[in-house]
Motif scaffolding. Structure first.
Motif, PDB file in Angstrom:
ATOM      1  N   TRP A 189      44.797 -53.549 -24.142  1.00 50.38           N
ATOM      2  CA  TRP A 189      43.395 -53.841 -23.850  1.00 50.38           C
ATOM      3  C   TRP A 189      42.738 -52.702 -23.064  1.00 50.38           C
ATOM      4  CZ3 TRP A 189      39.424 -56.422 -25.343  1.00 50.38           C
ATOM      5  CH2 TRP A 189      38.359 -56.666 -24.481  1.00 50.38           C
ATOM      6  N   GLY A 190      41.572 -52.276 -23.551  1.00 47.02           N
ATOM      7  CA  GLY A 190      40.817 -51.244 -22.860  1.00 47.02           C
ATOM      8  C   GLY A 190      41.162 -49.826 -23.269  1.00 47.02           C
ATOM      9  N   ARG A 191      42.234 -49.665 -24.031  1.00 43.50           N
ATOM     10  CA  ARG A 191      42.628 -48.322 -24.458  1.00 43.50           C
ATOM     11  C   ARG A 191      41.943 -47.965 -25.783  1.00 43.50           C
ATOM     12  NH1 ARG A 191      47.996 -47.413 -22.486  1.00 43.50           N
ATOM     13  NH2 ARG A 191      47.944 -47.896 -20.244  1.00 43.50           N
ATOM     14  N   PRO A 192      41.569 -46.699 -25.977  1.00 45.61           N
ATOM     15  CA  PRO A 192      40.976 -46.281 -27.255  1.00 45.61           C
ATOM     16  C   PRO A 192      41.975 -46.483 -28.395  1.00 45.61           C
ATOM     17  CG  PRO A 192      40.640 -44.618 -25.551  1.00 45.61           C
ATOM     18  CD  PRO A 192      41.624 -45.599 -24.989  1.00 45.61           C
ATOM     19  N   ILE A 193      41.473 -46.885 -29.535  1.00 44.08           N
ATOM     20  CA  ILE A 193      42.344 -47.084 -30.683  1.00 44.08           C
ATOM     21  C   ILE A 193      41.736 -46.401 -31.909  1.00 44.08           C
ATOM     22  CG2 ILE A 193      43.343 -49.255 -29.889  1.00 44.08           C
ATOM     23  CD1 ILE A 193      41.377 -50.731 -31.628  1.00 44.08           C
ATOM     24  N   ALA A 194      42.606 -45.988 -32.795  1.00 38.56           N
ATOM     25  CA  ALA A 194      42.154 -45.356 -34.032  1.00 38.56           C
ATOM     26  C   ALA A 194      41.831 -46.446 -35.049  1.00 38.56           C
ATOM     27  CB  ALA A 194      43.231 -44.427 -34.575  1.00 38.56           C
ATOM     28  N   VAL A 195      40.674 -46.332 -35.683  1.00 40.67           N
ATOM     29  CA  VAL A 195      40.234 -47.341 -36.648  1.00 40.67           C
ATOM     30  C   VAL A 195      40.083 -46.705 -38.027  1.00 40.67           C
ATOM     31  CG1 VAL A 195      38.468 -49.022 -37.226  1.00 40.67           C
ATOM     32  CG2 VAL A 195      39.018 -48.574 -34.821  1.00 40.67           C
TER      33      VAL A 195
END
Length: 333
Positions: A189-195
């Motif tokens: 939660w709260g961490r950048p993720i690749a989409v």
């Protein structure tokens, strides 16, 4: 180590001082413990305990009171306490009815623990960034607003409002919800993720907007502290300056979090007086216990009161409430 007689006398002094808040004399100890020795012998043993730092004499010719070292021996010698029937029922009833948002439950739990113990209670909430996403759903609310609902592994539910373009259809919202659930599930939660784009411009734009709403709403997140029963400290101390100092500490969230973390890092459940390392609460004891959500460390609960506290009941209350809170959050996750 103390021999059996000295240990019994020290225990008697601590228990009586906790009960009465008055210095304890040798004659009274000889009567209450039935040690089969004279008050003169008890007086001698109390003098030895004083010289060894377990007791102190506040005034000449007065009885003795425990030092922090004396309380430490007493606490370390305690058998596990059992919460009283009335308090047990209060805790059981509370958690049977406790539902709703995480922050409200933690705030209510701090008030529960305070009412059970008559001391100030502290609940440190989970750190959102240290948790993982269980599920996510985007729900249209009508007009140009949707609500993103994210369930986290620490039992909390995060909600974010998402503004929609004027021409957004229900099908676009539904498709964006499915894609968000897929990319967020299991992420920190709260961490950048690749989409990975879906190829539908409308869906991809909505997913990006929802992720931006998460980022904006979590940038300041951290450990939250909920304090219940701070006003009870006025009944626990006679000195106005002591009360003011204690209340001042309870208002400083980072100090409270640091204090509780330090106590747990030292492998302690109880920190007594000067062991706290915080001047304004040198006359206080802190009892803490961590709680877990879904088997993982999440936060902690604790109480702060005078060193002259009822340790057996206080320890039992903190243990029971921390366990029940963890269970409630796990079941609600």
């Amino acid at each position: 180590m103390l021999d059996e007689r000295k240990a019994a006398i020290l225990t008697a002094v601590v228990e009586e001082y906790i009960r009465t808040a008055s210095p304890v004399g040798s004659g009274h100890v000889a009567q209450m413990r039935e040690l089969s020795v004279s008050s003169a012998t008890v007086r001698h043993e109390m003098s030895v305990l004083e010289s060894e730092g377990y007791l102190t004499q506040p005034h000449t010719s007065a009885g003795r009171i425990p030092t922090d070292k004396g309380y430490r021996f007493f606490v370390d010698s305690l058998s596990p306490g059992v919460l009283g029937a009335t308090e047990t029922q209060l805790v059981r009833t509370f958690f049977a009815r406790a539902h709703g948002a995480l922050e409200q439950m933690l705030a209510d739990t701090s008030r529960l623990l305070s009412s059970v113990t008559d001391y100030a209670a502290v609940v440190v909430g989970p750190v959102a960034e240290a948790t993982h996403v269980r599920s996510a759903q985007l729900v249209g609310l009508g007009g140009r607003v949707a609500l993103l609902v994210v369930v986290l592994s620490n039992g909390s539910i995060e909600k974010r409002s998402v503004e929609l373009p004027a021409d957004t259809t229900d099908a676009t919202i539904s498709a964006a919800s499915v894609h968000l659930a897929a990319v967020l599930s299991g992420s920190t939660w709260g961490r950048p993720i690749a989409v990975t784009p879906t190829g539908d411009p409308g869906v991809d734009a909505l997913v990006e907007t929802a992720l931006e709403a998460i980022h904006e709403g979590t940038s300041g997140d951290g450990e939250h502290v909920f304090v219940g029963g701070a006003s009870r400290m006025a009944d626990a101390f006679d000195a106005v300056e002591t009360i003011r100092g204690v209340l001042g500490i309870l208002e400083q969230q980072y100090v409270v979090v640091g204090l509780i973390s330090d106590i747990l890092d030292r492998g302690l459940t109880v920190s007594i007086g000067t062991e706290n390392g915080v001047g304004p609460i040198a006359d206080c004891s802190v009892i803490v216990a961590p709680y877990q959500v879904d088997g993982e460390p999440a936060g902690s609960v604790g109480i702060l009161g005078p060193t002259r506290m009822h340790y057996d009941q206080a320890l039992a209350a903190v243990a029971v409430v921390s366990k029940r809170l963890g269970q409630a959050l796990t079941e609600g996750a």
